[in-house]
Design a protein around this motif. Structure first.
Motif, PDB file in Angstrom:
ATOM      1  N   MET A 397       0.821  -1.206   0.000  1.00  0.00           N
ATOM      2  CA  MET A 397       0.000   0.000   0.000  1.00  0.00           C
ATOM      3  C   MET A 397       0.858   1.260   0.000  1.00  0.00           C
ATOM      4  O   MET A 397       0.469   2.281  -0.566  1.00  0.00           O
ATOM      5  CB  MET A 397      -0.907   0.010   1.237  1.00  0.00           C
ATOM      6  N   ALA A 398       2.003   1.188   0.659  1.00  0.00           N
ATOM      7  CA  ALA A 398       2.897   2.349   0.734  1.00  0.00           C
ATOM      8  C   ALA A 398       4.306   1.850   0.990  1.00  0.00           C
ATOM      9  O   ALA A 398       4.514   0.790   1.595  1.00  0.00           O
ATOM     10  CB  ALA A 398       2.452   3.310   1.832  1.00  0.00           C
ATOM     11  N   VAL A 399       5.278   2.614   0.515  1.00  0.00           N
ATOM     12  CA  VAL A 399       6.691   2.322   0.748  1.00  0.00           C
ATOM     13  C   VAL A 399       7.422   3.652   0.800  1.00  0.00           C
ATOM     14  O   VAL A 399       7.080   4.596   0.082  1.00  0.00           O
ATOM     15  CB  VAL A 399       7.253   1.405  -0.357  1.00  0.00           C
ATOM     16  N   ASN A 400       8.388   3.743   1.702  1.00  0.00           N
ATOM     17  CA  ASN A 400       9.108   5.012   1.792  1.00  0.00           C
ATOM     18  C   ASN A 400      10.183   5.093   0.706  1.00  0.00           C
ATOM     19  O   ASN A 400      10.571   4.072   0.112  1.00  0.00           O
ATOM     20  CB  ASN A 400       9.707   5.193   3.186  1.00  0.00           C
ATOM     21  N   PRO A 401      10.657   6.291   0.406  1.00  0.00           N
ATOM     22  CA  PRO A 401      11.642   6.445  -0.677  1.00  0.00           C
ATOM     23  C   PRO A 401      12.891   5.601  -0.471  1.00  0.00           C
ATOM     24  O   PRO A 401      13.428   5.037  -1.426  1.00  0.00           O
ATOM     25  CB  PRO A 401      11.950   7.948  -0.652  1.00  0.00           C
ATOM     26  N   PHE A 402      13.367   5.485   0.778  1.00  0.00           N
ATOM     27  CA  PHE A 402      14.582   4.712   1.026  1.00  0.00           C
ATOM     28  C   PHE A 402      14.364   3.240   0.693  1.00  0.00           C
ATOM     29  O   PHE A 402      15.246   2.575   0.141  1.00  0.00           O
ATOM     30  CB  PHE A 402      15.004   4.862   2.487  1.00  0.00           C
ATOM     31  N   GLY A 403      13.150   2.718   1.056  1.00  0.00           N
ATOM     32  CA  GLY A 403      12.862   1.325   0.749  1.00  0.00           C
ATOM     33  C   GLY A 403      12.861   1.070  -0.740  1.00  0.00           C
ATOM     34  O   GLY A 403      13.393   0.048  -1.222  1.00  0.00           O
ATOM     35  N   ALA A 404      12.224   1.948  -1.505  1.00  0.00           N
ATOM     36  CA  ALA A 404      12.210   1.785  -2.957  1.00  0.00           C
ATOM     37  C   ALA A 404      13.623   1.891  -3.533  1.00  0.00           C
ATOM     38  O   ALA A 404      14.021   1.122  -4.421  1.00  0.00           O
ATOM     39  CB  ALA A 404      11.289   2.828  -3.583  1.00  0.00           C
ATOM     40  N   GLN A 406      16.498   1.206  -2.041  1.00  0.00           N
ATOM     41  CA  GLN A 406      17.314   0.045  -1.706  1.00  0.00           C
ATOM     42  C   GLN A 406      17.016  -1.128  -2.630  1.00  0.00           C
ATOM     43  O   GLN A 406      17.889  -1.962  -2.887  1.00  0.00           O
ATOM     44  CB  GLN A 406      17.052  -0.377  -0.259  1.00  0.00           C
ATOM     45  N   LEU A 407      15.775  -1.218  -3.104  1.00  0.00           N
ATOM     46  CA  LEU A 407      15.411  -2.315  -3.996  1.00  0.00           C
ATOM     47  C   LEU A 407      15.578  -1.952  -5.469  1.00  0.00           C
ATOM     48  O   LEU A 407      15.315  -2.776  -6.348  1.00  0.00           O
ATOM     49  CB  LEU A 407      13.966  -2.742  -3.737  1.00  0.00           C
ATOM     50  N   GLY A 408      15.988  -0.704  -5.744  1.00  0.00           N
ATOM     51  CA  GLY A 408      16.254  -0.290  -7.117  1.00  0.00           C
ATOM     52  C   GLY A 408      15.014   0.057  -7.902  1.00  0.00           C
ATOM     53  O   GLY A 408      15.048   0.075  -9.143  1.00  0.00           O
ATOM     54  N   TYR A 409      13.893   0.343  -7.211  1.00  0.00           N
ATOM     55  CA  TYR A 409      12.643   0.674  -7.889  1.00  0.00           C
ATOM     56  C   TYR A 409      12.257   2.116  -7.607  1.00  0.00           C
ATOM     57  O   TYR A 409      12.771   2.753  -6.671  1.00  0.00           O
ATOM     58  CB  TYR A 409      11.500  -0.223  -7.406  1.00  0.00           C
ATOM     59  N   ASN A 410      11.307   2.608  -8.413  1.00  0.00           N
ATOM     60  CA  ASN A 410      10.581   3.819  -8.052  1.00  0.00           C
ATOM     61  C   ASN A 410       9.413   3.418  -7.156  1.00  0.00           C
ATOM     62  O   ASN A 410       8.936   2.277  -7.200  1.00  0.00           O
ATOM     63  CB  ASN A 410      10.052   4.534  -9.301  1.00  0.00           C
ATOM     64  N   ILE A 411       8.919   4.392  -6.371  1.00  0.00           N
ATOM     65  CA  ILE A 411       7.816   4.087  -5.459  1.00  0.00           C
ATOM     66  C   ILE A 411       6.600   3.596  -6.233  1.00  0.00           C
ATOM     67  O   ILE A 411       5.944   2.614  -5.837  1.00  0.00           O
ATOM     68  CB  ILE A 411       7.461   5.319  -4.614  1.00  0.00           C
ATOM     69  N   LYS A 452      15.801 -10.476   0.086  1.00  0.00           N
ATOM     70  CA  LYS A 452      15.084  -9.713  -0.930  1.00  0.00           C
ATOM     71  C   LYS A 452      15.935  -9.635  -2.193  1.00  0.00           C
ATOM     72  O   LYS A 452      17.182  -9.626  -2.117  1.00  0.00           O
ATOM     73  CB  LYS A 452      14.753  -8.305  -0.435  1.00  0.00           C
ATOM     74  N   VAL A 453      15.278  -9.555  -3.319  1.00  0.00           N
ATOM     75  CA  VAL A 453      15.968  -9.485  -4.609  1.00  0.00           C
ATOM     76  C   VAL A 453      15.724  -8.110  -5.217  1.00  0.00           C
ATOM     77  O   VAL A 453      14.575  -7.705  -5.422  1.00  0.00           O
ATOM     78  CB  VAL A 453      15.468 -10.588  -5.563  1.00  0.00           C
ATOM     79  N   ARG A 454      16.834  -7.380  -5.470  1.00  0.00           N
ATOM     80  CA  ARG A 454      16.717  -6.061  -6.085  1.00  0.00           C
ATOM     81  C   ARG A 454      16.271  -6.185  -7.542  1.00  0.00           C
ATOM     82  O   ARG A 454      16.239  -7.263  -8.129  1.00  0.00           O
ATOM     83  CB  ARG A 454      18.068  -5.335  -6.018  1.00  0.00           C
ATOM     84  N   LYS A 455      15.909  -5.050  -8.091  1.00  0.00           N
ATOM     85  CA  LYS A 455      15.483  -5.010  -9.491  1.00  0.00           C
ATOM     86  C   LYS A 455      16.588  -5.501 -10.420  1.00  0.00           C
ATOM     87  O   LYS A 455      16.327  -6.135 -11.454  1.00  0.00           O
ATOM     88  CB  LYS A 455      15.060  -3.584  -9.852  1.00  0.00           C
ATOM     89  N   ASP A 456      17.846  -5.240 -10.018  1.00  0.00           N
ATOM     90  CA  ASP A 456      18.986  -5.669 -10.837  1.00  0.00           C
ATOM     91  C   ASP A 456      19.406  -7.101 -10.544  1.00  0.00           C
ATOM     92  O   ASP A 456      20.420  -7.575 -11.059  1.00  0.00           O
ATOM     93  CB  ASP A 456      20.166  -4.719 -10.648  1.00  0.00           C
ATOM     94  N   GLY A 457      18.671  -7.821  -9.683  1.00  0.00           N
ATOM     95  CA  GLY A 457      18.975  -9.215  -9.398  1.00  0.00           C
ATOM     96  C   GLY A 457      19.865  -9.433  -8.198  1.00  0.00           C
ATOM     97  O   GLY A 457      20.063 -10.578  -7.772  1.00  0.00           O
TER      98      GLY A 457
END
Length: 735
Positions: A397-404, A406-411, A452-457
């Motif tokens: 439902m929501a994610v903070n900017p740092f979380g996004a 760290q995983l390499g995504y936009n919110i 967790k797996v980042r967007k870049d793997g």
């Protein structure tokens, strides 16, 4: 209306005739009886007089007079000589007849007056019975002498139950507003008393009456009785009490809700405030409120608004609802919420009524909440920790900017997506269970580690702490994620270092046991050589003995197997590799270590005694690590008894402990623990040996801890020490 008096007159005439006939018959009967019994004149006069008196009590004056004349005639004719004539020659007989006539007339007259008086009183009593008020009369001893129908209906007692039998205060359990002596004193002094009394009815109900009492006096002005008239005011008192209670509730409700009421009669200019309204505006209740007083308290920036609203209300009776501020004399601000409604009476006069609520606390709470929301928004958006908000369906439902980041995504790329998409495939099942547990146990925090797996793997290790909370539109899970990738790498490096150190410790220990191991291996080898020579001798004889040769060969195999087992156990302790958990028989491990260290114990004249419980459950553990723990504890005990005086015994026991744990104890009769805290011996590099490394016991404790157990040491009495450790019989250990 003229028919009723005529009917009453006819009835009285008929009644008089009946009484005359009845009295005449009575006189005739007595005349007959007296004449036959030859009664004298005096006796007959007495009997006739009784008849006349009885008739006067029941009939009227006319019938009594007629019967008296008939009686006089009978006395003269039948009893006064000469009989059977209406002449009386004897003066005494004439005197007796005259006395009879006179007495009859007097008695009839007085009885008639008494009857009239009684009838008058009865009519008055009947009038009193017509009222619904309770009326009763009591004498000066408080005994009831009269009790009307109203009292019967109100109190529940019949007149014949109370008249002349009981006292009013005892019967009614009267509660006076003051003392009974004071009430009586006022009644005697003034002849009247009025007030409210509490009475108890026949059914036990307590009632309040408005009582009026009057004193009755005789012709000598002496009190003889008192009349009491009581009117039930219980309902009125209850209504008054309910009204008072309602007013008290309203006042308390206004105080608790900080809401006051007001009224404004526009033509007269009169303003009415409730007590809470006075409190809100900070004025004394003794002051008559005015519009100027109100405007004095209004904040200067809001006065124009208040004036405009007042003008609308006074000119058109317009309803309004608004908020404005008060500036109090001490400089504090108050926020008010005001609702007003215009009413027009039949006279055409306009009245404005309304309510004013002090919403200062709500405004301050709103401002504080706004500030708190801003602070938490800053915390959520700028905190260097990953925050996620997940719904019951498992979507983000929501994610903070740092979380996004760290995983390499936009919110926007994460919002609305399943939270499992970010986890390693191997960890998703455990994550599903943990999040489901959060929703099942709302308000309880739960932590776990996952990848967790980042967007870049790239894979990140995270420690997640989540809590399920209730919301109006359904529960949600709040998840905080901490990146522990570097910690995991450091922990793995530390674990590898510990494993290497443990292996070094094992190699060092085995090096110290080289002589004993050589002796232990030498025995089966020497036995094998002897048996081989014997086998050759049996075979080189002139007549070879094959059975003896076969037996010698079997002994050679047995000795070789024994030597191989010793070498295998020794090589196992030198093995390098990762820990492997499997089901292990702890008693079997103990027996292996006893076999391995028996020669070392014999070398120093140490006996080994093993007391192992049967049917112990297997444990989940690393066999080599458990062997190392036992080897360290047993070699320490052997070292402690090398130079000990007296009996030297190494005792090893195993048994079932509490909480599904197994307990192993290694005891010796050596020098005991060194001075100081017992736990210091488990510190790294702590040693009492000049050639020791101080790592054996520290490694042993870390191994036991990793298996979910506990290792400790205690002194024995009178000498020696015991090392004890517990291990769970279930898979509770951790790497």
């Amino acid at each position: 209306m003229a028919f009723k008096p005529r009917a009453s007159l006819t009835g009285r005439l008929r009644s008089s005739i009946i009484y005359c006939l009845a009295g005449g018959l009575g006189i005739a009967l007595l005349t007959f009886i007296s004449f036959r019994l030859r009664f004298d004149l005096a006796t007959t006069v007495c009997l006739f007089l009784i008849v006349v008196v009885l008739l006067s009590l029941q009939g009227d004056f006319f019938s009594s007079a007629v019967v008296s004349l008939i009686a006089v005639g009978c006395l003269v004719y039948y009893f006064a000589p000469p009989i059977f004539s209406f002449r009386a020659t004897n003066p005494f007989d004439a005197m007796a007849i005259i006395v009879f006539w006179t007495t009859s007339a007097v008695v009839t007259h007085f009885v008639s007056r008494v009857r009239k008086s009684t009838e008058g009183l009865r009519e008055q009593a009947n009038l009193l019975n017509l009222t619904h008020d309770s009326i009763f009369v009591r004498d000066m001893h408080d005994v009831i002498t009269y009790w009307n129908h109203g009292a019967e209906e109100f109190y529940g007692w019949k007149a014949d139950e109370v008249v002349g039998k009981v006292t009013t205060h005892k019967l009614l359990q009267t509660v006076f507003p003051t003392s009974l002596d004071d009430v009586t004193a006022e009644l005697l002094r003034t002849g009247r008393w009025e007030g409210e009394l509490t009475h108890t009815k026949a059914d036990g109900t307590r009632v309040v009456v408005a009582s009026r009492q009057s004193l009755q006096q005789n012709e000598r002005q002496q009190p003889v009785a008192s009349l009491e008239l009581n009117n039930d005011v219980t309902g009125r008192r209850q209504a008054e009490e309910n009204l008072r209670r309602s007013q008290a509730y309203l006042s308390e409700a206004q105080r608790l809700s900080h809401t006051g009421s007001f009224g404004w009669q526009v033509p007269a200019g009169e303003i009415f405030w409730s007590e809470e309204t006075y409190h809100i505006f900070g004025y004394d209740r003794a002051v008559q409120p005015t519009l100027d007083m109100l405007l004095q308290r209004v904040h200067p920036d809001d006065r124009a608004l208040v004036r405009q609203l007042n003008n609308w209300a006074s000119d058109e009776g317009t309803n309004f609802e608004t908020e404005y501020r008060l500036l109090m004399p001490d400089g504090t601000l108050k926020y008010l919420h005001v609702i007003a409604h215009g009413l027009k009476h039949l006279s055409g006069n306009l009245e404005v009524v309304g309510a004013v609520t002090d919403i200062t606390a709500a405004k301050q709470a709103e401002q504080a909440l706004r500030q708190t929301e801003e602070q938490w928004r800053d915390v959520f958006e700028n905190n260097p920790t990953m925050y996620f908000m997940v719904d019951a369906a498992g979507k983000v439902m929501a994610v903070n900017p740092f979380g996004a980041e760290q995983l390499g995504y936009n919110i926007d790329e994460l919002i609305g997506q399943p939270v499992l998409n970010d986890f390693h495939n191997s960890d998703r099942e455990a994550v599903v269970r943990n999040i489901a547990a959060c929703f099942e146990q709302l308000g309880q925090a739960k932590s776990w580690e996952a990848r967790k797996v980042r967007k870049d793997g790239k894979v990140l290790w995270v420690r997640e702490t989540a809590k399920g909370v209730s919301r109006a539109n359904g529960p949600i899970a709040l998840v905080a994620c901490e990146d522990i990738t570097e910690q995991k790498r450091a922990a793995e490096a530390l674990r590898q270092a510990q494993a290497n150190l443990a292996r070094v410790n094992r190699v060092t220990t085995m090096g110290e046991l080289t002589a004993s191991l050589a002796h232990e291996v030498n025995q089966p080898i020497a036995a094998a050589v002897t048996n081989a020579n014997s086998c050759l001798r049996w075979l080189t004889r002139e007549h070879p003995d094959l059975e003896e040769a076969r037996a010698a060969a079997l002994r050679i195999v047995k000795d070789g197997t024994r030597a191989a087992e010793i070498i295998s156990r020794t090589r196992l302790l030198f093995r390098k590799g990762t820990a492997q958990r499997e089901l292990v028989d702890l008693n079997e491990v103990i027996r292996e270590m006893i076999a391995l260290l028996r020669s070392e114990a014999v070398r120093y004249s140490i006996s080994i005694r093993a007391v192992l419980a049967e049917d112990l459950p297997q444990i989940m553990g690393d066999r080599v690590q458990l062997q190392q723990v036992l080897m360290n504890l047993m070699t320490n005990s052997i070292d402690a008894m090398r130079e000990a005086d007296g009996a030297r015994e190494l005792s090893i026991t195993s048994r079932q402990a509490e909480n599904e744990h197994l307990l192993v104890s290694v005891s010796d009769s050596g020098m005991g623990l060194p001075p100081g805290p017992a736990d210091q011996i488990f510190n790294a590099f702590f040693t009492t040996k000049s050639e020791g490394t101080g790592m054996g016991l520290s490694i042993a404790r870390s191994i036991v801890d990793s298996h979910g157990g506990r290792l400790w040491a205690v002194d024995n009495s009178p000498r020696g020490a015991s090392f004890c450790f517990t291990l769970p019989s279930k898979a509770e250990g951790h790497e």
